[in-house]
Design a protein around this motif. Sequence first.
Motif, mmCIF file in Angstrom:
data_model
loop_
_atom_site.group_PDB
_atom_site.id
_atom_site.type_symbol
_atom_site.label_atom_id
_atom_site.label_comp_id
_atom_site.label_asym_id
_atom_site.label_seq_id
_atom_site.Cartn_x
_atom_site.Cartn_y
_atom_site.Cartn_z
ATOM 1 N N LEU A 1 9.245 -15.778 -78.716
ATOM 2 C CA LEU A 1 9.366 -14.395 -78.285
ATOM 3 C C LEU A 1 10.781 -13.864 -78.458
ATOM 4 C CD1 LEU A 1 6.772 -15.563 -76.869
ATOM 5 C CD2 LEU A 1 7.178 -13.898 -75.063
ATOM 6 N N VAL B 1 0.497 -14.352 -76.039
ATOM 7 C CA VAL B 1 0.982 -13.038 -76.477
ATOM 8 C C VAL B 1 -0.179 -12.112 -76.800
ATOM 9 C CG1 VAL B 1 2.422 -11.829 -78.169
ATOM 10 C CG2 VAL B 1 3.089 -14.101 -77.364
ATOM 11 N N SER C 1 4.058 -10.038 -72.013
ATOM 12 C CA SER C 1 5.023 -10.678 -72.915
ATOM 13 C C SER C 1 6.199 -9.756 -73.188
ATOM 14 C CB SER C 1 4.328 -11.053 -74.224
ATOM 15 O OG SER C 1 3.273 -11.962 -74.004
#
Length: 387
Positions: free
Chosen positions: A100, A230, A237
């Motif tokens: 991420l 996600v 997220s």
Amino acid sequence: MNRTMNTTDPLTPEAFGPPEKTPIRLGFVALSDVAPLAVARLFDLGRRHGITLELCRQPSWAAVRDKLLSGEIDAAHALYGLVYGVQSGIGGPQADMAVLMVLNRNGGAITLSNALADAWRATGSLKDAFASLGRAPVLAQTFPTGTHAMWLYYWLAAEGVHPLRDIESVVIPPPRMVDALAEDQLDGFCCGEPWHALAEARRAGRTVALTSGIWPDHPEKVLASRRDFVSLYPNTSRALVQTLLEACRWLDDPGHLGEIAAQLAAPGLLNVPRELIEPRLTGVYDAARFPDALPVRFFDGGTVNYPRASDGLWFLTQYRRWGMLEGAASDDAAIAAAISQTNLYREAAALAGVPLPNEHRSAILCDGRAWDGSAPGAYLAGFDVRA
């Protein structure tokens, strides 16, 4: 400690709804670069984005992997190479993984036993120093496909030591490294801080290399999750990335690094005295040994955190270099692009008011070779020392 902080109120586009999942369990291993998670939890930064954070200390990177895969934790402070090892099916059960954001650059080191460090200084050759032992040296890293294994192997090869033939490589969790070195179970180790500082404080060994000297400003820890997390929880997220970007931005102030070092010393985090955490967290090294030391960077004006696919692609080249990953390399770039959640990051950065850095960057590693991700096949073919 003052538990209030100023942050720039982010925009909240109507296109994004509220987080789908509000309590988030974040795994971590006891290392100084868990600082962004500690800041986010300490200041409850997720609240303004509709999430709450629970930090879940894990005994090893294998435990982080297993709990990510089982869903016991939602996301984690993780080794870049752990993510790529699981994605490739060579670091545990295969699963589609996501990066991420990057949490930090630099911050690791290599420590050798006092006897081995003395031998290297006397001979000027790491290979000769190892030969003086009369056996293969036992060197520890923290996860077979992890950053520390790859930094160690790369450094050894650059010093004329074959990492697969000339040493015995073992996996040990970071908090156990110093005891193992002090008890003569190891001849050296590569991991993050504060364990090198502790080894020197206990006179168990000496730091002989910094990972920033292997790859200047290398990517280190990432915020990782399974890719289906996600997909199922995109708003969650995004909120999590916003939260940790704010934490990383707060850490850009050197005074704040000293402040968080006191919190990291707590038993539930590192359980190591602040005076051993703070110097290397703030970039203070012995200038005689490390005149070009680079500090651990968590934000650096927003340049640290973008999850570049080229950074992850480097790990795939190293897996192939050392015979860990076989098959055609033609899909490697697509694999790295799928792991790197760049669209999610861009949205979160815009909401947090964080500028985007350049998509591409290049670096010269310790063996003089350049990496920019543009020609991974040619880069891999150029290594003299391979499996």
